[in-house]
Design a protein around this motif. Structure first.
Motif, PDB file in Angstrom:
ATOM      1  N   SER A 116      -9.187 -12.680   3.577  1.00 42.38           N
ATOM      2  CA  SER A 116      -9.308 -12.793   2.512  1.00 42.38           C
ATOM      3  C   SER A 116      -8.807 -12.298   2.328  1.00 42.38           C
ATOM      4  O   SER A 116      -8.235 -11.004   2.299  1.00 42.38           O
ATOM      5  CB  SER A 116     -10.478 -12.925   2.281  1.00 42.38           C
ATOM      6  OG  SER A 116     -11.577 -12.055   2.610  1.00 42.38           O
ATOM      7  N   GLU A 117      -8.283 -12.757   0.452  1.00 46.67           N
ATOM      8  CA  GLU A 117      -7.915 -11.526  -0.489  1.00 46.67           C
ATOM      9  C   GLU A 117      -8.708 -10.272  -0.986  1.00 46.67           C
ATOM     10  O   GLU A 117      -8.019  -9.452  -1.560  1.00 46.67           O
ATOM     11  CB  GLU A 117      -7.369 -12.531  -1.350  1.00 46.67           C
ATOM     12  CG  GLU A 117      -6.262 -11.117  -2.788  1.00 46.67           C
ATOM     13  CD  GLU A 117      -6.140 -12.280  -4.103  1.00 46.67           C
ATOM     14  OE1 GLU A 117      -6.270 -11.664  -4.933  1.00 46.67           O
ATOM     15  OE2 GLU A 117      -6.601 -13.452  -4.028  1.00 46.67           O
ATOM     16  N   GLU A 118     -10.375 -10.788  -1.380  1.00 51.14           N
ATOM     17  CA  GLU A 118     -11.079  -9.973  -1.508  1.00 51.14           C
ATOM     18  C   GLU A 118     -11.108  -8.388   0.215  1.00 51.14           C
ATOM     19  O   GLU A 118     -11.286  -7.219  -0.812  1.00 51.14           O
ATOM     20  CB  GLU A 118     -12.231 -10.533  -0.910  1.00 51.14           C
ATOM     21  CG  GLU A 118     -14.160  -9.748  -1.842  1.00 51.14           C
ATOM     22  CD  GLU A 118     -14.999 -10.382  -1.665  1.00 51.14           C
ATOM     23  OE1 GLU A 118     -16.050 -10.150  -1.684  1.00 51.14           O
ATOM     24  OE2 GLU A 118     -15.159 -11.869  -1.407  1.00 51.14           O
ATOM     25  N   SER A 119     -10.916  -9.283   0.330  1.00 54.28           N
ATOM     26  CA  SER A 119     -10.482  -8.023   1.845  1.00 54.28           C
ATOM     27  C   SER A 119      -9.889  -6.728   1.657  1.00 54.28           C
ATOM     28  O   SER A 119      -9.993  -6.117   2.488  1.00 54.28           O
ATOM     29  CB  SER A 119     -10.940  -8.907   3.766  1.00 54.28           C
ATOM     30  OG  SER A 119     -11.935  -9.799   3.496  1.00 54.28           O
ATOM     31  N   GLN A 120      -8.851  -7.689   1.525  1.00 52.44           N
ATOM     32  CA  GLN A 120      -7.919  -6.877   1.547  1.00 52.44           C
ATOM     33  C   GLN A 120      -7.458  -5.987  -0.112  1.00 52.44           C
ATOM     34  O   GLN A 120      -7.388  -4.782   0.239  1.00 52.44           O
ATOM     35  CB  GLN A 120      -5.874  -7.883   1.211  1.00 52.44           C
ATOM     36  CG  GLN A 120      -5.781  -8.673   2.182  1.00 52.44           C
ATOM     37  CD  GLN A 120      -4.797  -7.827   2.860  1.00 52.44           C
ATOM     38  OE1 GLN A 120      -4.458  -6.739   3.309  1.00 52.44           O
ATOM     39  NE2 GLN A 120      -4.555  -8.239   4.599  1.00 52.44           N
ATOM     40  N   LYS A 121      -7.989  -6.493  -1.263  1.00 51.86           N
ATOM     41  CA  LYS A 121      -8.623  -5.548  -1.952  1.00 51.86           C
ATOM     42  C   LYS A 121      -9.616  -4.147  -1.939  1.00 51.86           C
ATOM     43  O   LYS A 121      -9.621  -3.233  -1.857  1.00 51.86           O
ATOM     44  CB  LYS A 121      -8.892  -5.739  -2.818  1.00 51.86           C
ATOM     45  CG  LYS A 121      -7.792  -7.160  -3.709  1.00 51.86           C
ATOM     46  CD  LYS A 121      -8.272  -8.631  -5.078  1.00 51.86           C
ATOM     47  CE  LYS A 121      -7.268  -8.758  -5.218  1.00 51.86           C
ATOM     48  NZ  LYS A 121      -7.847  -9.628  -6.657  1.00 51.86           N
ATOM     49  N   ALA A 122     -10.747  -5.049  -0.592  1.00 50.89           N
ATOM     50  CA  ALA A 122     -11.109  -3.895  -0.532  1.00 50.89           C
ATOM     51  C   ALA A 122     -10.741  -2.268   0.563  1.00 50.89           C
ATOM     52  O   ALA A 122     -11.063  -2.230   0.586  1.00 50.89           O
ATOM     53  CB  ALA A 122     -12.843  -4.055   0.194  1.00 50.89           C
ATOM     54  N   TYR A 123      -9.804  -3.201   1.478  1.00 53.05           N
ATOM     55  CA  TYR A 123      -9.530  -2.077   2.166  1.00 53.05           C
ATOM     56  C   TYR A 123      -8.441  -1.230   1.077  1.00 53.05           C
ATOM     57  O   TYR A 123      -8.793   0.114   1.750  1.00 53.05           O
ATOM     58  CB  TYR A 123      -8.973  -2.781   3.860  1.00 53.05           C
ATOM     59  CG  TYR A 123      -7.606  -2.071   3.922  1.00 53.05           C
ATOM     60  CD1 TYR A 123      -8.553  -0.602   4.507  1.00 53.05           C
ATOM     61  CD2 TYR A 123      -6.853  -2.143   4.370  1.00 53.05           C
ATOM     62  CE1 TYR A 123      -8.039   0.562   5.576  1.00 53.05           C
ATOM     63  CE2 TYR A 123      -5.842  -1.140   5.101  1.00 53.05           C
ATOM     64  CZ  TYR A 123      -6.225  -0.144   5.872  1.00 53.05           C
ATOM     65  OH  TYR A 123      -5.699   0.995   6.252  1.00 53.05           O
ATOM     66  N   SER A 124      -7.511  -2.077   0.461  1.00 48.84           N
ATOM     67  CA  SER A 124      -6.983  -1.062  -0.630  1.00 48.84           C
ATOM     68  C   SER A 124      -7.482  -0.401  -1.612  1.00 48.84           C
ATOM     69  O   SER A 124      -6.835   1.279  -1.065  1.00 48.84           O
ATOM     70  CB  SER A 124      -5.899  -2.409  -1.404  1.00 48.84           C
ATOM     71  OG  SER A 124      -5.106  -2.946  -0.481  1.00 48.84           O
ATOM     72  N   ALA A 125      -9.015  -0.464  -1.785  1.00 46.08           N
ATOM     73  CA  ALA A 125      -9.562   0.293  -1.891  1.00 46.08           C
ATOM     74  C   ALA A 125     -10.615   1.923  -1.377  1.00 46.08           C
ATOM     75  O   ALA A 125     -10.311   2.224  -2.172  1.00 46.08           O
ATOM     76  CB  ALA A 125     -10.609  -0.297  -2.926  1.00 46.08           C
ATOM     77  N   ARG A 134       0.703  -1.159   0.077  1.00 46.11           N
ATOM     78  CA  ARG A 134      -0.142   0.088   0.278  1.00 46.11           C
ATOM     79  C   ARG A 134       0.994   1.165   0.074  1.00 46.11           C
ATOM     80  O   ARG A 134       0.765   2.217  -0.601  1.00 46.11           O
ATOM     81  CB  ARG A 134      -1.132   0.211   1.291  1.00 46.11           C
ATOM     82  CG  ARG A 134      -2.260  -0.627   1.017  1.00 46.11           C
ATOM     83  CD  ARG A 134      -3.039  -1.027   1.929  1.00 46.11           C
ATOM     84  NE  ARG A 134      -3.681  -2.454   2.728  1.00 46.11           N
ATOM     85  CZ  ARG A 134      -3.434  -3.160   2.802  1.00 46.11           C
ATOM     86  NH1 ARG A 134      -2.943  -3.352   3.750  1.00 46.11           N
ATOM     87  NH2 ARG A 134      -4.473  -3.879   2.741  1.00 46.11           N
ATOM     88  N   GLN A 144       2.189   1.713  -3.060  1.00 47.15           N
ATOM     89  CA  GLN A 144       0.793   2.308  -4.374  1.00 47.15           C
ATOM     90  C   GLN A 144       0.649   4.084  -3.789  1.00 47.15           C
ATOM     91  O   GLN A 144       0.759   4.576  -4.843  1.00 47.15           O
ATOM     92  CB  GLN A 144      -0.222   1.664  -4.125  1.00 47.15           C
ATOM     93  CG  GLN A 144      -1.296   2.129  -4.828  1.00 47.15           C
ATOM     94  CD  GLN A 144      -2.745   1.675  -4.681  1.00 47.15           C
ATOM     95  OE1 GLN A 144      -3.239   0.939  -3.288  1.00 47.15           O
ATOM     96  NE2 GLN A 144      -3.938   1.909  -4.517  1.00 47.15           N
TER      97      GLN A 144
END
Length: 256
Positions: free
Chosen positions: A221-230, A47, A50
């Motif tokens: 979960s990878e989905e949760s990681q992506k959601a937080y990053s977004a 992060r 990014q």
């Protein structure tokens, strides 16, 4: 964006040639990441990279009791970890490219708790906290690992105010912009703790509260990681980069 030009001389094989060094006159926001208890800077590096691409200077670090200082895990105190954070903050703002008046702190869990206390001692313009933990004020100099887990669970379920807790009192004094990120299925930091924090920010310039659906405390979960990053990237883009555009209207990030 203000451009600075400096005339320089280059020495080549005994001769002198002229040159000009051109650099941006404006400084960049600085962003400091603070990991949670049992975590490390590795969880923040992606992060940080990014966000650095948006035009910021980012810094991650390992609190004592973690990674190379894992041997101190059973003895390190909250006071010592706050000292770690103060040193990291000072190192970040000493960077020549950092605008000391434009610093954001992004803390997760224990790191979010420490970040609130940092605001009492250092200038912070933006404060982002993911599932910020909460601890009672007493036993400040006791080993953090020795704090009673069941008592912590009970404490975090209480409705607490700035009069009850030093971290919440720091929140009440904070006048910058705030991001609170909650995990829907958090077993460590319950919804009541997020609401105690949210209610405490009575002086904040703005307050954004987001919930990561289905996420646990660690964002397993990878989905949760992506959601937080977004969520984080959008908030940084709006608050930090947006403020820089207001301050330097001709500034444009590399991707523009």
């Amino acid at each position: 964006m203000t451009i600075q030009s400096e005339t320089i001389e280059l020495q080549v094989q005994g001769e002198t040639i002229a040159g000009t060094l051109v650099s941006p006159g404006s400084k960049m926001p600085g962003i400091l990441f603070v990991h949670g208890w049992g975590g490390s800077q590795q969880r923040d590096l992606a992060r940080a990279r990014q966000i650095t691409g948006l035009g910021c200077v980012c810094m991650t670090f390992d609190l004592r009791g973690h990674e190379k200082t894992q041997s101190q895990r059973l003895t390190v105190t909250r006071e010592q970890n706050l000292d770690d954070l103060l040193v990291a903050y000072d190192r970040l703002v000493s960077h020549p490219a950092v605008d000391p008046g434009a610093v954001a702190v992004i803390g997760s869990s224990y790191g979010g708790y420490l970040a609130t206390l940092l605001t009492l001692q250092r200038p912070v313009k933006w404060l982002a906290m993911r599932v910020p933990a909460l601890y009672w004020d007493e036993e400040w100099n006791s080993p953090k690992q020795a704090l009673d887990r069941q008592r912590l669970n009970d404490y975090r379920r209480r409705n607490l105010s700035p009069a009850d807790n030093r971290a919440l009192a720091a929140c009440a004094e904070f006048t910058g912009d705030v991001l609170l990120v909650e995990s829907e299925q958090d077993d460590y930091v319950p919804h009541s703790t997020l609401m105690s924090y949210r209610s405490a920010f009575v002086s904040a310039h703005s307050l954004t509260h987001r919930t990561v659906d289905g996420a646990d405390h660690a964002l397993s979960s990878e989905e949760s990681q992506k959601a937080y990053s977004a969520i984080l990237a959008a908030w940084v883009g709006e608050m930090v980069i947006g403020a820089r555009l207001d301050r330097y209207p001709h500034y444009a990030p590399w991707y523009a």
